[in-house]
Design a protein around this motif. Structure first.
Motif, PDB file in Angstrom:
ATOM      1  N   THR A  97       0.888  -1.103   0.094  1.00 37.57           N
ATOM      2  CA  THR A  97      -0.155   0.048   0.217  1.00 37.57           C
ATOM      3  C   THR A  97       0.889   1.308   0.200  1.00 37.57           C
ATOM      4  OG1 THR A  97       0.029   0.172   2.346  1.00 37.57           O
ATOM      5  CG2 THR A  97      -1.526  -1.176   1.428  1.00 37.57           C
ATOM      6  N   THR A  98       0.228   2.466  -0.217  1.00 37.00           N
ATOM      7  CA  THR A  98       1.072   3.618  -0.245  1.00 37.00           C
ATOM      8  C   THR A  98       1.695   4.006   1.095  1.00 37.00           C
ATOM      9  OG1 THR A  98      -1.250   4.599   0.117  1.00 37.00           O
ATOM     10  CG2 THR A  98      -0.339   4.541  -2.122  1.00 37.00           C
ATOM     11  N   THR A  99       0.893   3.604   2.169  1.00 40.20           N
ATOM     12  CA  THR A  99       1.357   4.150   3.275  1.00 40.20           C
ATOM     13  C   THR A  99       1.975   3.071   4.323  1.00 40.20           C
ATOM     14  OG1 THR A  99      -0.687   3.417   4.386  1.00 40.20           O
ATOM     15  CG2 THR A  99      -0.556   5.765   3.682  1.00 40.20           C
ATOM     16  N   GLY A 100       2.181   1.634   3.619  1.00 34.88           N
ATOM     17  CA  GLY A 100       2.676   0.697   4.415  1.00 34.88           C
ATOM     18  C   GLY A 100       1.805   0.131   5.225  1.00 34.88           C
ATOM     19  N   ASP A 101       0.594   0.523   5.592  1.00 33.50           N
ATOM     20  CA  ASP A 101      -0.557  -0.036   6.367  1.00 33.50           C
ATOM     21  C   ASP A 101      -1.670   0.173   5.747  1.00 33.50           C
ATOM     22  OD1 ASP A 101      -1.540   2.620   6.547  1.00 33.50           O
ATOM     23  OD2 ASP A 101      -0.428   3.276   8.254  1.00 33.50           O
TER      24      ASP A 101
ATOM     25  N   VAL B  24      15.116   3.074   6.382  1.00 33.74           N
ATOM     26  CA  VAL B  24      14.785   4.512   5.693  1.00 33.74           C
ATOM     27  C   VAL B  24      13.424   4.820   6.512  1.00 33.74           C
ATOM     28  CG1 VAL B  24      14.300   5.851   3.711  1.00 33.74           C
ATOM     29  CG2 VAL B  24      15.936   4.220   3.681  1.00 33.74           C
ATOM     30  N   PRO B  25      13.180   6.036   7.184  1.00 33.98           N
ATOM     31  CA  PRO B  25      11.920   6.342   7.701  1.00 33.98           C
ATOM     32  C   PRO B  25      10.814   6.489   6.779  1.00 33.98           C
ATOM     33  CG  PRO B  25      13.704   7.577   8.821  1.00 33.98           C
ATOM     34  CD  PRO B  25      14.464   6.728   7.507  1.00 33.98           C
ATOM     35  N   PRO B  26       9.713   6.016   6.788  1.00 37.25           N
ATOM     36  CA  PRO B  26       8.605   6.180   5.904  1.00 37.25           C
ATOM     37  C   PRO B  26       8.105   7.358   5.821  1.00 37.25           C
ATOM     38  CG  PRO B  26       7.772   5.247   8.011  1.00 37.25           C
ATOM     39  CD  PRO B  26       9.133   5.512   8.180  1.00 37.25           C
ATOM     40  N   MET B  27       7.701   7.709   4.390  1.00 40.69           N
ATOM     41  CA  MET B  27       7.210   9.248   4.399  1.00 40.69           C
ATOM     42  C   MET B  27       5.726   9.253   5.188  1.00 40.69           C
ATOM     43  SD  MET B  27       8.684  11.209   2.413  1.00 40.69           S
ATOM     44  CE  MET B  27       7.445  12.337   2.187  1.00 40.69           C
ATOM     45  N   TYR B  28       5.086   8.493   5.428  1.00 35.82           N
ATOM     46  CA  TYR B  28       4.154   8.385   6.370  1.00 35.82           C
ATOM     47  C   TYR B  28       4.556   8.281   7.681  1.00 35.82           C
ATOM     48  CZ  TYR B  28       0.400   9.105   2.693  1.00 35.82           C
ATOM     49  OH  TYR B  28       0.152   9.441   1.502  1.00 35.82           O
ATOM     50  N   SER B  29       5.075   9.225   8.300  1.00 34.82           N
ATOM     51  CA  SER B  29       5.644   9.303   9.623  1.00 34.82           C
ATOM     52  C   SER B  29       5.770  10.666  10.290  1.00 34.82           C
ATOM     53  CB  SER B  29       7.161   8.493   9.726  1.00 34.82           C
ATOM     54  OG  SER B  29       8.114   9.411   9.483  1.00 34.82           O
ATOM     55  N   ALA B  30       5.783  10.685  11.562  1.00 33.74           N
ATOM     56  CA  ALA B  30       5.869  12.096  12.401  1.00 33.74           C
ATOM     57  C   ALA B  30       7.255  12.611  12.352  1.00 33.74           C
ATOM     58  CB  ALA B  30       5.272  11.857  13.695  1.00 33.74           C
ATOM     59  N   LEU B  31       8.274  12.003  11.710  1.00 34.68           N
ATOM     60  CA  LEU B  31       9.644  12.530  11.722  1.00 34.68           C
ATOM     61  C   LEU B  31       9.420  14.102  10.965  1.00 34.68           C
ATOM     62  CD1 LEU B  31      12.354  11.517  12.474  1.00 34.68           C
ATOM     63  CD2 LEU B  31      12.655  10.985  10.048  1.00 34.68           C
ATOM     64  N   LYS B  32      10.278  15.035  11.633  1.00 35.32           N
ATOM     65  CA  LYS B  32      10.203  16.378  11.077  1.00 35.32           C
ATOM     66  C   LYS B  32      11.376  16.634  10.064  1.00 35.32           C
ATOM     67  CE  LYS B  32       6.743  17.597  13.711  1.00 35.32           C
ATOM     68  NZ  LYS B  32       7.023  18.739  14.574  1.00 35.32           N
TER      69      LYS B  32
ATOM     70  N   ALA C  25       3.966  13.793   2.343  1.00 32.83           N
ATOM     71  CA  ALA C  25       3.353  12.668   1.700  1.00 32.83           C
ATOM     72  C   ALA C  25       1.880  12.819   1.215  1.00 32.83           C
ATOM     73  CB  ALA C  25       3.327  11.686   2.524  1.00 32.83           C
ATOM     74  N   ARG C  26       1.126  13.548   2.090  1.00 31.06           N
ATOM     75  CA  ARG C  26      -0.355  14.043   1.803  1.00 31.06           C
ATOM     76  C   ARG C  26      -0.368  15.046   0.745  1.00 31.06           C
ATOM     77  NH1 ARG C  26      -2.329  14.069   8.093  1.00 31.06           N
ATOM     78  NH2 ARG C  26      -2.437  11.827   8.562  1.00 31.06           N
ATOM     79  N   ALA C  27       0.651  15.765   0.591  1.00 35.51           N
ATOM     80  CA  ALA C  27       0.574  16.815  -0.692  1.00 35.51           C
ATOM     81  C   ALA C  27       1.402  16.322  -1.985  1.00 35.51           C
ATOM     82  CB  ALA C  27       1.573  18.041   0.005  1.00 35.51           C
ATOM     83  N   GLY C  28       1.806  15.015  -1.763  1.00 34.65           N
ATOM     84  CA  GLY C  28       2.256  14.106  -3.020  1.00 34.65           C
ATOM     85  C   GLY C  28       3.650  14.616  -3.421  1.00 34.65           C
ATOM     86  N   ILE C  29       4.481  15.278  -2.182  1.00 33.32           N
ATOM     87  CA  ILE C  29       5.697  15.225  -2.309  1.00 33.32           C
ATOM     88  C   ILE C  29       6.797  14.148  -1.472  1.00 33.32           C
ATOM     89  CG2 ILE C  29       7.548  17.004  -1.606  1.00 33.32           C
ATOM     90  CD1 ILE C  29       5.190  19.236  -1.528  1.00 33.32           C
ATOM     91  N   GLU C  30       7.686  13.813  -2.347  1.00 34.46           N
ATOM     92  CA  GLU C  30       8.558  12.890  -1.645  1.00 34.46           C
ATOM     93  C   GLU C  30       9.793  13.509  -1.285  1.00 34.46           C
ATOM     94  OE1 GLU C  30       9.976   8.861  -1.307  1.00 34.46           O
ATOM     95  OE2 GLU C  30       7.943   9.281  -1.808  1.00 34.46           O
ATOM     96  N   VAL C  31      10.332  13.166  -0.071  1.00 35.73           N
ATOM     97  CA  VAL C  31      11.501  13.997   0.575  1.00 35.73           C
ATOM     98  C   VAL C  31      12.584  12.865   0.818  1.00 35.73           C
ATOM     99  CG1 VAL C  31      12.223  15.090   2.407  1.00 35.73           C
ATOM    100  CG2 VAL C  31       9.896  15.714   1.551  1.00 35.73           C
ATOM    101  N   GLU C  32      13.779  13.175   0.555  1.00 34.36           N
ATOM    102  CA  GLU C  32      14.969  12.193   0.614  1.00 34.36           C
ATOM    103  C   GLU C  32      15.215  12.065   2.231  1.00 34.36           C
ATOM    104  OE1 GLU C  32      19.438  11.625  -0.611  1.00 34.36           O
ATOM    105  OE2 GLU C  32      18.136  13.270  -1.585  1.00 34.36           O
TER     106      GLU C  32
END
Length: 321
Positions: free
Chosen positions: A95-99, A131-139, A149-156
């Protein structure tokens, strides 16, 4: 002349707060954030000061230690502690979120044996890179990754080293795999689930997660919100763990009255105790917890201290029980 009815809202009576000291083992329900759970319990106890010991996702349930009063000084210990989780994985679906909240990305056939499952899990034992998932609370730049992630932006994201102490296979039935994991802080079980799925060649996502342990604390003695709401205030106070519960697996050092006073003032002192990086320190009275310390080169060094007022308050509370 008829007076106009007032449209201003009626002020709610202010609930008086009180000094509460101790640790509550909360069994957090599904769908509630850690902070929301904390605020609900804080209101129930009418506590002046409270904090939680590490975020548990809304979709996760289980052990969330909450610290009150003097115990908040030691919350970092639980943050740094190893954690134990029980996780359920759905094999064959990514899935897109891993859950289970995400959209399905891919479905693949599942053709695995118990031996395959064991071998896949063994690959992730010990120190690993995650690698921390995009759907996480990491700042990142002040924003949580899930906002990007919700805005469709992938961050390294930079990989981080975590440690998987052990993985136990609990159940395997109709594409659902249940495992128990003991791991270091900062481990993303969702990422581990996806990685196990890739190792099996079929993909996977996390469908349920329950935290069962944090350091020396377990769900044994934990209470749900419903149970706490049904209690009287005195009954709630009685289920609090002592302030030193977060340090239960640390060695103990007891001091005589004079040395206890010096320790509480932050003064170093000589001791015959062997060198130790972390100790829980007590005074001469039974249950007189003073704080945490370490011994280096025969010298006792204070780390986190209770105030004399807090120590006396804990002794008074113990005497009244």
């Amino acid at each position: 002349m008829q007076a106009e009815a007032s449209s201003s809202p009626v002020a709610r009576p202010r609930v008086p707060r009180r000094a509460v000291h101790g640790v509550l083992l909360l069994d957090k329900p599904l769908g509630l954030s850690s902070n929301d759970a904390l605020q609900k319990v804080k209101r129930l106890f009418r506590a002046e000061k409270a904090g939680h010991t590490g975020t548990l996702d809304p979709l996760a349930t289980g052990l969330l230690p909450l610290c009150f009063g003097a115990a908040t000084k030691f919350s970092q210990i639980s943050l740094e502690a190893d954690k134990t989780y029980r996780a359920t994985l759905k094999l064959g679906v990514r899935t897109t979120t891993g859950d289970a909240e995400g959209e399905v990305l891919e479905e693949r056939p599942v053709d695995v044996t118990p031996q395959h499952l064991l071998q896949a899990c063994m690959r992730f034992m010990g120190p690993i890179q995650q690698v921390p998932p995009m759907y996480s609370a990491l700042k990142r730049d002040g924003k949580a990754l899930y906002e990007y992630a919700r805005a469709g932006i992938e961050v390294e994201r930079e990989p981080r080293q975590v440690v998987i102490h052990w993985i136990e296979l609990l159940r395997w039935q109709e594409g659902a795999l249940e495992i128990e994991v003991r791991c270091s802080k900062g481990t993303y079980i969702r990422t581990l689930a996806e990685d196990i799925g890739e190792a099996l060649g079929c993909g996977a996502h996390l469908t349920a997660l329950r935290r069962t342990g944090s350091g020396p604390l377990t769900l044994e003695g934990a209470y749900t919100l419903a149970q706490l709401e049904a209690m009287s205030e005195a009954e709630r106070d009685a289920v609090l763990q002592p302030v030193d519960a977060l340090l239960n697996d640390w060695p103990v050092l007891r001091l005589e009255a004079e040395d206890a006073g010096r320790f509480l003032s932050g003064m170093r002192r000589r001791t015959a105790h062997p060198d130790a990086p972390q100790l829980r320190v007590y005074g001469p009275q039974a249950g007189a917890f003073l704080g945490s310390g370490s011994v280096k080169a025969g010298e006792l060094i204070s780390l986190r201290l209770l105030s004399p007022l807090e120590v006396q308050g804990l002794l008074n509370a113990q005497a009244s029980q």
